[in-house]
Design a protein around this motif. Structure first.
Motif, short mmCIF file in Angstrom:
data_model
loop_
_atom_site.label_atom_id
_atom_site.label_comp_id
_atom_site.label_asym_id
_atom_site.label_seq_id
_atom_site.Cartn_x
_atom_site.Cartn_y
_atom_site.Cartn_z
N GLN A 162 0.83 -1.21 0.00
CA GLN A 162 0.00 0.00 0.00
C GLN A 162 0.87 1.26 0.00
OE1 GLN A 162 -3.28 0.13 -0.51
NE2 GLN A 162 -3.14 -2.08 -0.77
N ALA A 163 1.96 1.25 0.76
CA ALA A 163 2.86 2.41 0.80
C ALA A 163 3.52 2.62 -0.56
CB ALA A 163 3.92 2.21 1.89
N LEU A 164 3.90 1.54 -1.22
CA LEU A 164 4.50 1.64 -2.54
C LEU A 164 3.50 2.20 -3.55
CD1 LEU A 164 6.90 1.07 -4.42
CD2 LEU A 164 6.05 -1.26 -4.66
N LEU A 165 2.28 1.70 -3.52
CA LEU A 165 1.24 2.21 -4.41
C LEU A 165 1.00 3.70 -4.15
CD1 LEU A 165 -0.93 1.87 -6.56
CD2 LEU A 165 -2.47 1.08 -4.73
N ALA A 166 0.94 4.09 -2.88
CA ALA A 166 0.71 5.50 -2.54
C ALA A 166 1.85 6.37 -3.07
CB ALA A 166 0.57 5.66 -1.04
N ASP A 167 3.09 5.88 -2.97
CA ASP A 167 4.24 6.63 -3.47
C ASP A 167 4.15 6.78 -5.00
OD1 ASP A 167 6.83 7.95 -3.33
OD2 ASP A 167 7.65 6.08 -4.16
#
Length: 185
Positions: A162-167
């Motif tokens: 999720q953090a990677l997608l948000a970035d």
């Protein structure tokens, strides 16, 4: 690598298979600079998606790699070298490539947990760095696809995904074009 176009081509191959970051280390006196030059046309915008960690201090770079990856495989012809196709690239690995003229230094080889080669049938015993990288990262992707790592068997924790997608979404929405790459160590 000496050639900024090769760096750009490596970034393009890494982005194509979903690799998030690369490490570049310059240890030769003539290359000691605070900024890394990337062939923008060969990178074709991938510097937006692939982070480049640039070092002029070999130990600092290798300390970072050894702290983050379980295996450091180096491209080196030797009696213990294995074919890229015989390595398990589904593990937590970093692949280390030498420069265009000299290959890898003995100092870097000290950090290696294994050497690999790309089997060749011709008389030349080397490939351009960007070609060697492309072959290697596509082999890693092939192995990971077989284990469905890009799907249900993804080994990355859900919160990290999720953090990677948000970035990525942030980079896209804010028209991030790729930062200039400055020396870390």
């Amino acid at each position: 690598m000496h050639d900024p176009y090769n760096i750009g081509a490596v970034l393009r191959s890494c982005d194509a298979v979903g690799i998030r970051e690369v490490f570049v280390v310059y240890t030769e006196e003539g290359l000691m600079t605070n900024e890394l030059s990337i062939g923008r046309r060969t990178a074709m915008g991938t510097q937006k998606w692939v982070d480049v960690n640039f070092y002029t201090n070999l130990e600092a770079c290798m300390d970072e790699l050894t702290s983050r990856y379980d295996h450091l495989y180096t491209t080196h012809i030797g009696p213990e070298s294995k074919s890229i196709y015989d390595l398990d690239l589904t593990q937590n690995v970093a692949l280390i490539f030498g420069n265009e003229s000299d290959g890898l230094s003995p100092e870097i080889l000290k950090y290696s947990t294994g050497n690999f080669i790309i089997p060749q049938q011709g008389m030349a015993q080397s490939l351009n760095i960007s070609v060697a990288c492309a072959i290697s990262v596509y082999e890693a992707m092939r192995q990971r696809l077989q284990k469905n790592f890009y799907g249900a068997n993804n080994p990355v924790e859900s919160n990290q995904q999720q953090a990677l997608l948000a970035d990525y979404l942030d980079r896209h929405e804010n028209n991030f074009s790729g930062k200039e790459v400055f020396r870390k160590g």
